[in-house]
Scaffold this motif. Sequence first.
Motif: not given
Length: 279
Positions: A115-124, A146-152
């Motif tokens: 996965i390549t992402t330019s937005a926030r991503i969360d994984v659990d 590549t971007a996004g605030f506070s990925p978790r």
Amino acid sequence: VRHEPGRALGPRGHGLGEERRTEREAHAFGHRQLLVEGRLRGVRRLSAYMPDNGDLGRALQDAHDDLPATGGRIEVDEGFVNSVTQAVFTKPVRFIGSGPDTCKFRTVDPALSIITTSARIDVDGVGFSYNGTGGAQNGCRALLSTAGFSPRISNSHVVGFDVGIEYTGAHTLWMSNVVFWDQKTYGLMIDNVASPDTGDHELYGLQFANSQFPNAPAALYWRGSGGLKIVGGKWLSHAYSLLCDIRDGANTKILQVAGASMEGMRSGAIRVSRPIGGS
């Protein structure tokens, strides 16, 4: 109400079979309503998008594209699925799985980022692994952000990639209970020096080990703005546990380490470096 012999009566004289049928119909209607409401809320189930060839990348992309513009949640069924193509995300996405041992994204491509992402991503509760030829890894990653605030990222395993997870623009990341095994170069890479100091990265209870590439440069490479807070965890068998590269343009550089065990490193636990002549 006419009573037929051998037929039990329910309340108000209705037959129990008729009542149970009504209950089943109501349950089915309620289930359909939940599905509709789930779609309106931005909830998708990954298995619904799996193509005939079983390409995880295609399923991830289609599930992402089907989310509303504001993003949403993708629920992951149990099983091991393989990526042939890369998924590229532009919307915030949260993955929910039952655990990294039962829900796993895999690839055998030594150059593929799942996965390549330019937005926030969360994984659990989802694991990632490279299952191709050992030593052939050449740029493959579980996740490139590549971007996004506070990925978790939480409750995950990342196994066998060139770089396990790489952040090049996302900031203020948060991780808890993530295991990194046998990455060729870095387990975790944070290289967001161009981002302003918007907050600290927080890492809780991470585990790093490397029996396949014990001379890998570092479990964690950090070149960025802001602070890095490491609490707990076990770091084993790399050249360095943490390689901190201070570059020009970094607004601040604050490192806090508490309760972390760093053992068996080939060169040292923590290395802090900066360019000669830097300011």
